[in-house]
Design an enzyme around this catalytic site. Structure first.
Site, PDB file in Angstrom:
ATOM      1  N   ARG A   1      -1.735  32.332  73.798  1.00 43.41           N
ATOM      2  CA  ARG A   1      -1.891  33.271  72.672  1.00 43.41           C
ATOM      3  C   ARG A   1      -2.987  32.756  71.729  1.00 43.41           C
ATOM      4  NH1 ARG A   1      -1.541  32.872  66.795  1.00 43.41           N
ATOM      5  NH2 ARG A   1      -1.050  34.935  66.021  1.00 43.41           N
TER       6      ARG A   1
ATOM      7  N   THR B   1      -5.084  34.128  56.421  1.00 42.03           N
ATOM      8  CA  THR B   1      -3.938  33.402  56.965  1.00 42.03           C
ATOM      9  C   THR B   1      -2.799  34.402  57.161  1.00 42.03           C
ATOM     10  OG1 THR B   1      -2.431  31.541  56.613  1.00 42.03           O
ATOM     11  CG2 THR B   1      -3.091  32.767  54.649  1.00 42.03           C
ATOM     12  N   GLY B   2      -1.817  33.992  57.950  1.00 42.89           N
ATOM     13  CA  GLY B   2      -0.685  34.888  58.200  1.00 42.89           C
ATOM     14  C   GLY B   2      -0.695  35.398  59.631  1.00 42.89           C
TER      15      GLY B   2
ATOM     16  N   SER C   1       0.937  22.618  60.880  1.00 38.65           N
ATOM     17  CA  SER C   1       0.416  23.926  61.288  1.00 38.65           C
ATOM     18  C   SER C   1      -1.083  23.899  61.570  1.00 38.65           C
ATOM     19  CB  SER C   1       0.714  24.952  60.194  1.00 38.65           C
ATOM     20  OG  SER C   1       0.262  24.477  58.953  1.00 38.65           O
TER      21      SER C   1
ATOM     22  N   THR D   1      -2.445  28.233  58.409  1.00 42.27           N
ATOM     23  CA  THR D   1      -3.863  28.034  58.695  1.00 42.27           C
ATOM     24  C   THR D   1      -4.596  27.541  57.464  1.00 42.27           C
ATOM     25  OG1 THR D   1      -3.785  29.868  60.217  1.00 42.27           O
ATOM     26  CG2 THR D   1      -5.950  29.326  59.320  1.00 42.27           C
TER      27      THR D   1
ATOM     28  N   THR E   1      -6.391  26.106  62.867  1.00 39.78           N
ATOM     29  CA  THR E   1      -4.923  26.252  62.902  1.00 39.78           C
ATOM     30  C   THR E   1      -4.351  25.856  64.256  1.00 39.78           C
ATOM     31  OG1 THR E   1      -3.160  27.851  62.417  1.00 39.78           O
ATOM     32  CG2 THR E   1      -4.945  28.652  63.759  1.00 39.78           C
TER      33      THR E   1
HETATM   34  N1  ASP Z   1      -3.265  33.188  61.284  1.00 35.69           N
HETATM   35  C1  ASP Z   1      -2.649  32.189  62.135  1.00 35.69           C
HETATM   36  C2  ASP Z   1      -2.402  32.765  63.490  1.00 35.69           C
HETATM   37  O1  ASP Z   1      -2.035  33.919  63.588  1.00 35.69           O
HETATM   38  C3  ASP Z   1      -1.386  31.605  61.620  1.00 35.69           C
HETATM   39  C4  ASP Z   1      -1.184  31.531  60.146  1.00 35.69           C
HETATM   40  O2  ASP Z   1      -2.104  31.499  59.366  1.00 35.69           O
HETATM   41  O3  ASP Z   1      -0.014  31.503  59.730  1.00 35.69           O
HETATM   42  O4  ASP Z   1      -2.513  32.052  64.437  1.00 35.69           O
END
Ligand code: ASP
Length: 330
Positions: free
Chosen positions: A215, A238-239, A85, A187, A205
């Protein structure tokens, strides 16, 4: 031997202690914490943060700069092909292209960022070069790649066999639903306070797996995926990037700390905003994960997230430990 004087002193102390109720004790504790500086210290998201923290600690424990520490730290998962990731080995977008997002911020509000960068193993170092060697703060796509190549970064194939296999399996299903891990690492965001008392942060990330080409999430956006204010504190996220951008997440967390909230309460309040907006927009909170970690100028830290499964690693004078974040959806 207990002298009468000592006895009176200790019983007087004991009765005084009894007079302190729970909230007074908590307040006393808070005051003690306020004067306790914990530095250096480094925090990073998810369990791969443990390894990343080791590299950051190498720098911090030798009185190095927080900026150098966070760059060195996040380069560990970036360079690891088994981490799917971040950086090399990251999952591709829906067209099979690995596109990377990263940003970095130092104690003087110097910032650098790259988004949708392909073929470069360490986007964080390109972000740092944007910060240090250009009059700009953000480069994207082919422009970011051309800049990286001009700075001597090597062009590489970042799509590893396992990620390609997963992508091909994903292609079997025609539903377009990009994937963000709720209970796994994604991330890496890292924030650190160095021995000189300066804060810096880095975030990197490959973004949501199988996203639309082009994107960009929160991770390369200063104020969303990362923010540092050397007077107050730092935060990273993150997320689901879309949800973090919607509330300008990390800037919000830092501003809440400025208003006096503890790092954990600031993260919690930011998560509450995500929860509220999700309800207002009639979306299902169960499909969303957002996690914040925050560190203030005193070395106090905390975190909060939408649902269980998010953890973060903290390396300070007491060692390197993984902590489960508290969460909203219980
Ligand atoms: N925040 C990251 C994104 O939206 C992905 C993640 O942390 O899961 O690209």
């Amino acid at each position: 031997m207990t002298t009468r004087r000592n006895f009176i002193k200790s019983t007087a102390f004991a009765s005084a202690a009894l007079l302190i109720n729970k909230s007074e004790a908590a307040e006393l504790n808070l005051k003690q914490n306020e004067t306790t500086l914990s530095k250096p210290i480094v925090l990073s998201t998810w369990n791969f943060g443990l390894k990343a923290n080791e590299a950051a600690w190498e720098v911090l424990s030798k009185n190095g700069k927080a900026l150098d520490a966070v760059e060195a730290g996040v380069k560990v998962p970036e360079g690891d092909p088994t981490e799917r990731s971040v950086g090399y080995g990251g999952r591709p977008d829906r067209d099979g292209r690995v596109t990377l997002d990263a940003c970095i911020m130092d104690e003087n509000a110097n910032i650098g960022s790259v988004a949708c960068l392909e073929h470069i193993k360490h986007p964080i170092s390109v972000a740092r070069a944007v910060m240090e060697k250009t009059p700009h703060v953000m480069l994207v796509g082919d422009g970011a790649l051309q800049f990286a190549l001009s700075q001597g970064f090597q062009k590489e194939n970042l799509l590893v066999e396992d990620s390609e296999k997963e992508w091909k399996e994903w292609l079997q299903n025609t539903n377009y639903k990009p994937i963000v891990n709720i209970e796994n690492h994604d991330t890496i965001g890292m924030i650190a306070l160095d021995a000189s008392g300066n804060l810096s942060g880095a975030c990197t990330t490959s973004g949501m797996a199988f996203k639309m080409h082009g994107r960009v999430g929160d991770s390369p956006i200063i104020g969303a995926g990362l923010y540092v204010d050397n007077e107050i504190g730092a935060a990273t996220a993150t997320g689901h990037g879309e949800e973090v951008i919607r509330i300008a997440g990390c800037h919000l967390v830092v501003e809440l700390m400025r208003q006096g909230k503890s790092p954990e309460d600031a993260c919690k309040e930011a998560v509450n905003r995500v929860v509220k907006l999700t309800a207002n927009r009639k979306k299902n909170l169960k499909d969303i994960q957002v996690g914040f970690i925050a560190l203030n100028k005193k070395g106090e830290y905390g975190s909060y997230c939408v649902q269980s499964g998010f953890n973060y690693a903290v390396y300070d004078g007491k060692g390197n430990n993984l902590i489960d974040a508290d969460y909203h959806l219980k």
